[in-house]
Design an enzyme around this catalytic site. Structure first.
Site: not given
Ligand code: PLP
Length: 374
Positions: A182
């Protein structure tokens, strides 16, 4: 030439040495660094209460619990997302109801939500795919009209703006992810923006076994909680990343502009919206002109890799996964999401990339695609 992955985190030496300090401090789980990160994140979203957790998946699931959503309730979301978005609905015993994506934004089609609302609908989970925000004005007007909670899956839109204001500053419950891919990371981690201290206290209990501690050293458990607290090791990485997030996102915007300038548009790709005012450019995702190609997406990705360029797929439409087919969903239910899911490719976009890297991706994409056109 070096292999160019589709993403790579930028962790500075200062952050690395602060991780060392936490490790040497003798306190490595939830502690002062988590509280410092919560305060910094709260500042980032205009002072609203924020609590950190071990993942955004945990944040979303506990957000549903904070909103009192469970068995018998329906929650509307979009099948074009990471599967976590719908898994958490199942995890609390509620029923996911999918609404197709909009072909232009690739986010939930706001025009189709009303038709999916039933007397059992309790909440909406919009997703800001690739960092492009769902229209917050229309979303909250709709939620308000029908008395629905909104749990924003803003996993990808940390630092994105809606009408000049950061996502998270306004709205109902807002979840961000700090997964390694992210725009800012804590290795693994996430947070939830809440409406008030009462919700924040309930969320604190849910993230750690339901425990409330009293000043005299006693404790009580009055709700079933889980185990989703963040460590100070992760929090100190998050602090280093949050400080650099505006610069990271600025660089992503510059790189995205360069992509639009140099991309081989003449070859039949569908490009994302050029929304430089709102998106944090979490990803750059053209849709392949599959009908004009002699090979499938897998061969395109393999050929790009052969040329030293990493390509990701985010995401296949999730209602076609076995788990959801087993709940009655099938091919043809959500044609826009299915089309995106079949054709999407994620090309390299991360702050440490050079302008020349973008040029190389564009030139390689042209060469590879030209070699596989019918
Ligand atoms: C990355 C992501 C998640 C989950 O995040 P985590 O921290 O890996 O649990 C949920 N929704 C979207 C759209 C994502 O891109």
């Amino acid at each position: 030439m070096d292999f160019l992955p589709f993403t790579r985190p930028s962790i500075d030496e200062d952050t690395i040495s602060r991780v060392g300090e936490v490790l040497r401090s003798g306190w490595i789980t939830t502690g002062p660094k988590c509280r410092e990160l919560e305060a910094a994140l709260s500042g980032f979203v205009g002072g609203r209460p924020v609590r950190v957790v071990s993942s955004a998946t945990a944040a979303l699931e506990m957000a549903l619990r904070v909103a009192g959503i469970g068995p018998g309730d329906e929650v509307i979301t979009c099948p074009m997302s990471w599967v976590a978005t719908a898994n958490v609905i199942l995890a609390v015993g509620a029923t996911p109801v999918f609404v197709d994506a909009d072909a232009a934004t690739r986010n939930i089609d706001l025009d189709r939500i009303e038709a999916a609302i039933t007397p059992r609908t309790r909440a909406l989970i919009p997703v800001d795919l690739a960092g492009l925000p769902v229209d917050r004005d229309r979303l909250y007007a709709l939620a308000g009209r029908h008395g629905l909670r909104v749990i924003e899956d803003a996993a990808q839109s940390m630092g994105s703006l809606w009408k000049g204001e950061r996502i998270g500053c306004r709205g109902d419950l807002v979840s961000f992810s700090f997964h390694a891919n992210k725009n800012m990371t804590s290795g693994e981690g996430g947070c939830l923006v809440l409406n008030n201290e009462d919700e924040a206290r309930l969320f604190e209990k849910l993230r750690l076994q339901g425990v409330t501690r009293s000043a005299d050293g006693g404790m009580d458990v009055d709700v079933l909680g889980g185990k989703a607290n963040m460590t100070d090791i992760a929090a100190v990485i998050g602090l280093g990343q949050l400080a650099r997030l505006p610069a990271f996102n600025q660089r992503r915007r510059e790189l995205a502009r360069r992509y639009f300038d140099e991309f081989p548009r003449d070859l039949g790709f569908d490009l994302p919206l050029t929304d430089f005012d709102h998106s944090n450019w979490h990803m750059f995702q053209p849709l392949l002109p599959l009908d004009a190609m002699r090979v499938g997406r897998g061969d395109f990705i393999a050929a790009m890799k052969e040329e030293g360029i990493g390509v990701g797929v985010h995401y296949p439409a999730m209602h076609l996964f076995t788990l959801f087919r087993g709940r009655g969903f099938a091919e043809g239910d959500f044609p826009v999401a299915e089309d995106i899911g079949r054709r999407t490719v994620t090309l390299p976009l991360f702050p440490a990339m050079s302008d020349d890297d973008v040029s190389r991706v564009c030139a390689t994409t042209r060469r590879v695609l030209n070699s596989v056109l019918k």
